[in-house]
Design a protein around this motif. Structure first.
Motif, PDB file in Angstrom:
ATOM      1  N   UNK A  21       0.822  -1.217   0.000  1.00  0.00           N
ATOM      2  CA  UNK A  21       0.000   0.000   0.000  1.00  0.00           C
ATOM      3  C   UNK A  21       0.861   1.275   0.000  1.00  0.00           C
ATOM      4  N   UNK A  22       1.993   1.237   0.683  1.00  0.00           N
ATOM      5  CA  UNK A  22       2.875   2.405   0.717  1.00  0.00           C
ATOM      6  C   UNK A  22       3.441   2.694  -0.669  1.00  0.00           C
ATOM      7  N   UNK A  23       3.761   1.669  -1.426  1.00  0.00           N
ATOM      8  CA  UNK A  23       4.271   1.855  -2.786  1.00  0.00           C
ATOM      9  C   UNK A  23       3.195   2.475  -3.672  1.00  0.00           C
ATOM     10  N   UNK A  24       1.963   2.008  -3.543  1.00  0.00           N
ATOM     11  CA  UNK A  24       0.866   2.580  -4.331  1.00  0.00           C
ATOM     12  C   UNK A  24       0.655   4.048  -3.975  1.00  0.00           C
ATOM     13  N   UNK A  25       0.762   4.367  -2.698  1.00  0.00           N
ATOM     14  CA  UNK A  25       0.597   5.745  -2.248  1.00  0.00           C
ATOM     15  C   UNK A  25       1.689   6.647  -2.854  1.00  0.00           C
ATOM     16  N   UNK A  26       2.911   6.149  -2.846  1.00  0.00           N
ATOM     17  CA  UNK A  26       4.027   6.906  -3.407  1.00  0.00           C
ATOM     18  C   UNK A  26       3.865   7.087  -4.911  1.00  0.00           C
ATOM     19  N   UNK A  27       3.509   6.040  -5.621  1.00  0.00           N
ATOM     20  CA  UNK A  27       3.319   6.123  -7.074  1.00  0.00           C
ATOM     21  C   UNK A  27       2.163   7.064  -7.407  1.00  0.00           C
ATOM     22  N   UNK A  28       1.106   7.012  -6.614  1.00  0.00           N
ATOM     23  CA  UNK A  28      -0.038   7.906  -6.828  1.00  0.00           C
ATOM     24  C   UNK A  28       0.404   9.365  -6.653  1.00  0.00           C
ATOM     25  N   UNK A  29       1.196   9.644  -5.628  1.00  0.00           N
ATOM     26  CA  UNK A  29       1.702  10.992  -5.381  1.00  0.00           C
ATOM     27  C   UNK A  29       2.546  11.470  -6.569  1.00  0.00           C
ATOM     28  N   UNK A  30       3.418  10.600  -7.082  1.00  0.00           N
ATOM     29  CA  UNK A  30       4.249  10.949  -8.238  1.00  0.00           C
ATOM     30  C   UNK A  30       3.378  11.204  -9.464  1.00  0.00           C
ATOM     31  N   UNK A  31       2.349  10.394  -9.633  1.00  0.00           N
ATOM     32  CA  UNK A  31       1.462  10.557 -10.794  1.00  0.00           C
ATOM     33  C   UNK A  31       0.739  11.904 -10.732  1.00  0.00           C
ATOM     34  N   UNK A  32       0.300  12.289  -9.547  1.00  0.00           N
ATOM     35  CA  UNK A  32      -0.380  13.577  -9.394  1.00  0.00           C
ATOM     36  C   UNK A  32       0.582  14.722  -9.692  1.00  0.00           C
TER      37      UNK A  32
END
Length: 74
Positions: A21-32
């Motif tokens: 879940x932490x990786x998804x959160x980080x990738x989502x932040x980068x995508x935004x």
């Protein structure tokens, strides 16, 4: 059967994203942030295009006035 290193890397990254879940959160932040950057660059390009168009129109109008003035003087 993995055919290349790239396949192995992409597979590992997909597994990591699926399980963390932490990786998804980080990738989502980068995508935004990436999307925000692209939108900012697009807006800057639009502004530059509008400015260039305005300057070109101004130069064209000034040139037409100069030509009209020169033909009226002759």
């Amino acid at each position: 059967m993995i055919k290349s290193r790239a396949g192995l890397i992409f597979g590992a990254a997909a597994l990591w994203l699926a399980l963390s879940p932490e990786a998804r959160k980080t990738v989502r932040r980068w995508a935004v942030k990436g999307t925000e950057t692209v939108l900012d660059l697009t807006e800057m390009a639009k502004d530059a295009g509008t400015s260039a168009q305005s300057k070109l129109q101004s130069l064209t109008t000034r040139n037409e006035e100069t030509i009209s003035k020169n033909t009226a003087d002759n």
